[in-house]
Design a protein around this motif. Structure first.
Motif, PDB file in Angstrom:
ATOM      1  N   ILE A  20       0.833  -1.188   0.000  1.00  0.00           N
ATOM      2  CA  ILE A  20       0.000   0.000   0.000  1.00  0.00           C
ATOM      3  C   ILE A  20       0.874   1.247   0.000  1.00  0.00           C
ATOM      4  CG2 ILE A  20      -0.197  -0.076   2.530  1.00  0.00           C
ATOM      5  CD1 ILE A  20      -3.064   1.001   2.204  1.00  0.00           C
ATOM      6  N   ARG A  21       0.489   2.229  -0.800  1.00  0.00           N
ATOM      7  CA  ARG A  21       1.227   3.493  -0.832  1.00  0.00           C
ATOM      8  C   ARG A  21       0.630   4.436   0.207  1.00  0.00           C
ATOM      9  NH1 ARG A  21       0.499   5.434  -6.122  1.00  0.00           N
ATOM     10  NH2 ARG A  21      -1.139   6.800  -5.403  1.00  0.00           N
ATOM     11  N   GLY A  22       1.497   4.894   1.121  1.00  0.00           N
ATOM     12  CA  GLY A  22       0.957   5.659   2.243  1.00  0.00           C
ATOM     13  C   GLY A  22       0.153   4.713   3.116  1.00  0.00           C
ATOM     14  N   GLN A  23      -1.026   5.132   3.485  1.00  0.00           N
ATOM     15  CA  GLN A  23      -1.917   4.262   4.252  1.00  0.00           C
ATOM     16  C   GLN A  23      -3.282   4.133   3.602  1.00  0.00           C
ATOM     17  OE1 GLN A  23      -0.586   6.787   7.542  1.00  0.00           O
ATOM     18  NE2 GLN A  23      -0.942   5.057   8.898  1.00  0.00           N
ATOM     19  N   LYS A  24      -3.350   4.501   2.302  1.00  0.00           N
ATOM     20  CA  LYS A  24      -4.666   4.543   1.667  1.00  0.00           C
ATOM     21  C   LYS A  24      -4.736   3.872   0.302  1.00  0.00           C
ATOM     22  CE  LYS A  24      -6.135   8.784   4.027  1.00  0.00           C
ATOM     23  NZ  LYS A  24      -6.615  10.174   3.882  1.00  0.00           N
ATOM     24  N   VAL A  25      -3.680   3.957  -0.512  1.00  0.00           N
ATOM     25  CA  VAL A  25      -3.759   3.473  -1.889  1.00  0.00           C
ATOM     26  C   VAL A  25      -3.174   2.069  -1.985  1.00  0.00           C
ATOM     27  CG1 VAL A  25      -3.185   3.932  -4.306  1.00  0.00           C
ATOM     28  CG2 VAL A  25      -3.538   5.841  -2.715  1.00  0.00           C
ATOM     29  N   VAL A  26      -4.040   1.065  -2.041  1.00  0.00           N
ATOM     30  CA  VAL A  26      -3.605  -0.327  -2.160  1.00  0.00           C
ATOM     31  C   VAL A  26      -3.155  -0.576  -3.594  1.00  0.00           C
ATOM     32  CG1 VAL A  26      -4.285  -2.746  -1.984  1.00  0.00           C
ATOM     33  CG2 VAL A  26      -5.186  -1.084  -0.347  1.00  0.00           C
ATOM     34  N   LEU A  27      -1.929  -1.049  -3.757  1.00  0.00           N
ATOM     35  CA  LEU A  27      -1.399  -1.333  -5.090  1.00  0.00           C
ATOM     36  C   LEU A  27      -1.540  -2.806  -5.462  1.00  0.00           C
ATOM     37  CD1 LEU A  27       1.851   0.851  -4.981  1.00  0.00           C
ATOM     38  CD2 LEU A  27      -0.421   1.466  -5.832  1.00  0.00           C
ATOM     39  N   ALA A  28      -1.443  -3.686  -4.473  1.00  0.00           N
ATOM     40  CA  ALA A  28      -1.599  -5.129  -4.722  1.00  0.00           C
ATOM     41  C   ALA A  28      -1.912  -5.811  -3.397  1.00  0.00           C
ATOM     42  CB  ALA A  28      -0.341  -5.723  -5.350  1.00  0.00           C
ATOM     43  N   GLU A  29      -2.680  -6.895  -3.463  1.00  0.00           N
ATOM     44  CA  GLU A  29      -3.016  -7.642  -2.256  1.00  0.00           C
ATOM     45  C   GLU A  29      -3.307  -9.085  -2.619  1.00  0.00           C
ATOM     46  OE1 GLU A  29      -6.569  -6.056  -0.477  1.00  0.00           O
ATOM     47  OE2 GLU A  29      -7.811  -6.492  -2.221  1.00  0.00           O
ATOM     48  N   TYR A  30      -3.266  -9.950  -1.608  1.00  0.00           N
ATOM     49  CA  TYR A  30      -3.597 -11.366  -1.829  1.00  0.00           C
ATOM     50  C   TYR A  30      -4.064 -12.009  -0.532  1.00  0.00           C
ATOM     51  CZ  TYR A  30      -3.410 -16.337  -2.545  1.00  0.00           C
ATOM     52  OH  TYR A  30      -3.761 -17.655  -2.585  1.00  0.00           O
ATOM     53  N   GLY A  91      10.111 -12.251   7.602  1.00  0.00           N
ATOM     54  CA  GLY A  91      10.846 -12.870   6.506  1.00  0.00           C
ATOM     55  C   GLY A  91      10.041 -12.788   5.216  1.00  0.00           C
ATOM     56  N   PHE A  92       8.739 -13.044   5.329  1.00  0.00           N
ATOM     57  CA  PHE A  92       7.829 -12.950   4.195  1.00  0.00           C
ATOM     58  C   PHE A  92       7.766 -11.513   3.667  1.00  0.00           C
ATOM     59  CE2 PHE A  92       3.391 -11.704   3.180  1.00  0.00           C
ATOM     60  CZ  PHE A  92       3.275 -12.333   1.946  1.00  0.00           C
ATOM     61  N   LEU A  93       7.574 -10.537   4.564  1.00  0.00           N
ATOM     62  CA  LEU A  93       7.467  -9.142   4.140  1.00  0.00           C
ATOM     63  C   LEU A  93       8.757  -8.645   3.504  1.00  0.00           C
ATOM     64  CD1 LEU A  93       5.453  -7.522   7.076  1.00  0.00           C
ATOM     65  CD2 LEU A  93       4.640  -8.065   4.767  1.00  0.00           C
ATOM     66  N   SER A  94       9.885  -9.077   4.032  1.00  0.00           N
ATOM     67  CA  SER A  94      11.165  -8.686   3.451  1.00  0.00           C
ATOM     68  C   SER A  94      11.302  -9.223   2.031  1.00  0.00           C
ATOM     69  CB  SER A  94      12.308  -9.204   4.329  1.00  0.00           C
ATOM     70  OG  SER A  94      13.555  -8.824   3.798  1.00  0.00           O
ATOM     71  N   ALA A  99      11.038  -8.276  -3.876  1.00  0.00           N
ATOM     72  CA  ALA A  99      10.428  -8.608  -5.168  1.00  0.00           C
ATOM     73  C   ALA A  99       9.745  -7.387  -5.780  1.00  0.00           C
ATOM     74  CB  ALA A  99       9.415  -9.744  -4.990  1.00  0.00           C
ATOM     75  N   PHE A 100       9.066  -6.616  -4.950  1.00  0.00           N
ATOM     76  CA  PHE A 100       8.346  -5.445  -5.451  1.00  0.00           C
ATOM     77  C   PHE A 100       9.321  -4.383  -5.961  1.00  0.00           C
ATOM     78  CE2 PHE A 100       5.644  -1.698  -5.407  1.00  0.00           C
ATOM     79  CZ  PHE A 100       4.417  -2.199  -5.799  1.00  0.00           C
ATOM     80  N   LYS A 101      10.392  -4.154  -5.209  1.00  0.00           N
ATOM     81  CA  LYS A 101      11.361  -3.142  -5.611  1.00  0.00           C
ATOM     82  C   LYS A 101      12.107  -3.546  -6.887  1.00  0.00           C
ATOM     83  CE  LYS A 101      12.456   0.005  -3.183  1.00  0.00           C
ATOM     84  NZ  LYS A 101      11.997   1.432  -3.195  1.00  0.00           N
ATOM     85  N   GLN A 102      12.240  -4.846  -7.111  1.00  0.00           N
ATOM     86  CA  GLN A 102      12.880  -5.324  -8.338  1.00  0.00           C
ATOM     87  C   GLN A 102      11.986  -5.112  -9.553  1.00  0.00           C
ATOM     88  OE1 GLN A 102      14.002  -9.409  -7.730  1.00  0.00           O
ATOM     89  NE2 GLN A 102      15.619  -8.913  -6.257  1.00  0.00           N
ATOM     90  N   ASN A 103      10.677  -5.148  -9.334  1.00  0.00           N
ATOM     91  CA  ASN A 103       9.721  -5.053 -10.436  1.00  0.00           C
ATOM     92  C   ASN A 103       9.306  -3.631 -10.775  1.00  0.00           C
ATOM     93  OD1 ASN A 103       8.588  -7.854 -11.460  1.00  0.00           O
ATOM     94  ND2 ASN A 103       8.941  -8.097  -9.276  1.00  0.00           N
ATOM     95  N   TYR A 104       9.333  -2.730  -9.786  1.00  0.00           N
ATOM     96  CA  TYR A 104       8.791  -1.394 -10.001  1.00  0.00           C
ATOM     97  C   TYR A 104       9.742  -0.319  -9.483  1.00  0.00           C
ATOM     98  CZ  TYR A 104       4.639  -4.301 -10.419  1.00  0.00           C
ATOM     99  OH  TYR A 104       3.757  -5.288 -10.776  1.00  0.00           O
ATOM    100  N   GLU A 124       2.851 -13.093  -7.466  1.00  0.00           N
ATOM    101  CA  GLU A 124       4.087 -13.084  -6.675  1.00  0.00           C
ATOM    102  C   GLU A 124       3.753 -13.138  -5.191  1.00  0.00           C
ATOM    103  OE1 GLU A 124       8.154 -13.129  -6.113  1.00  0.00           O
ATOM    104  OE2 GLU A 124       7.150 -13.041  -8.059  1.00  0.00           O
ATOM    105  N   LEU A 125       2.746 -12.367  -4.764  1.00  0.00           N
ATOM    106  CA  LEU A 125       2.302 -12.410  -3.370  1.00  0.00           C
ATOM    107  C   LEU A 125       1.819 -13.806  -2.993  1.00  0.00           C
ATOM    108  CD1 LEU A 125       0.321  -9.058  -2.923  1.00  0.00           C
ATOM    109  CD2 LEU A 125       2.439  -9.712  -1.763  1.00  0.00           C
TER     110      LEU A 125
END
Length: 230
Positions: A20-30, A91-94, A99-104, A124-125
């Motif tokens: 999520i960007r900030g605390q409001k804009v969800v970019l991806a979830e699973y 460990g999962f969040l890291s 993975a996210f930083k590699q893609n975007y 990926e999630l």
């Protein structure tokens, strides 16, 4: 086989994850389960502090863990069963963060609309969640330098940051898979692709019209409006 399956279901699990960007804009979830925890997580996120520390909060039988990337303003968040501790969720969040930083890029993140990465990053999630929910994850996580310092049992209660008499109902249905949610994500991804396609097509048409107009103006200037001087 049934005893193995039952044992895996009884293992504490990571239930829900989002970027999520900030605390409001969800970019991806699973998530693979049904319940109201998506809405509850967003509601709880509004109460959490922005910090460079990796933070965990307990709410009833569940815990919310998050990592904030200060450079991009991204929050990597997951909800897990409280008994899972902190080491595996972080460990999962890291891994999600890497993975996210590699893609975007940060520029893509800053311009992304809500669920802008859902179609690409949801798988990926899912793959990472299944990996970190597997029986072998304890051995994998124990070898990760990033999480070796984490105290599994040290978690704050989220009640401390909720206002007096404020209560958030948290429901998780393990038996119902989110087929409707998956279909909804699929429809959203298709709609997004259509919007992007039409936007690109409109741009190309506009460029083509401008090019034709420029050619016409040059031709008229050289040959006259009736083209008799060519």
């Amino acid at each position: 086989i049934s005893e193995i399956g039952m044992a895996e279901r009884e293992r504490p699990q990571i239930i829900y994850a989002l970027v999520i960007r900030g605390q409001k804009v969800v970019l991806a979830e699973y998530t693979a389960l049904a319940g109201n925890f998506q809405q509850a997580t967003i509601q709880i996120l509004q109460k959490l502090e922005s910090t460079v520390e990796w933070k965990s909060y307990v709410y009833g039988e569940y815990a919310f863990h998050y990592i904030i990337d200060q450079s991009s303003g991204l929050w990597f968040v997951c909800m897990a069963e409280r008994t899972l501790g902190k080491r595996i969720p972080f460990g999962f969040l890291s891994a999600v963060q890497d993975a996210f930083k590699q893609n975007y890029t940060d520029e893509q993140v800053g311009c992304a609309i809500a669920y802008g990465m859902q179609a690409e990053f949801r798988e990926e999630l899912q793959a990472l969640m299944e990996k970190y929910n597997s029986p072998d994850v304890d051995r994998v996580a124990s070898m990760m330098v990033k999480v070796q310092h984490i105290n599994d049992n040290l978690m704050e209660s989220i009640d401390k940051i909720l206002e007096r008499q404020e209560k958030i109902e948290l429901l998780v249905n393990r038996s119902q898979m989110l087929s409707e949610s998956s279909n909804s994500f699929r429809r959203e991804a298709q709609q997004l692709r259509r919007v992007v396609w039409w936007r690109n097509a409109s741009t190309m048409i506009l460029i083509g019209c401008l090019a034709l107009l420029a050619i016409l103006i040059i031709a008229i200037a050289s040959c006259g409006i009736t083209f008799q001087h060519c």
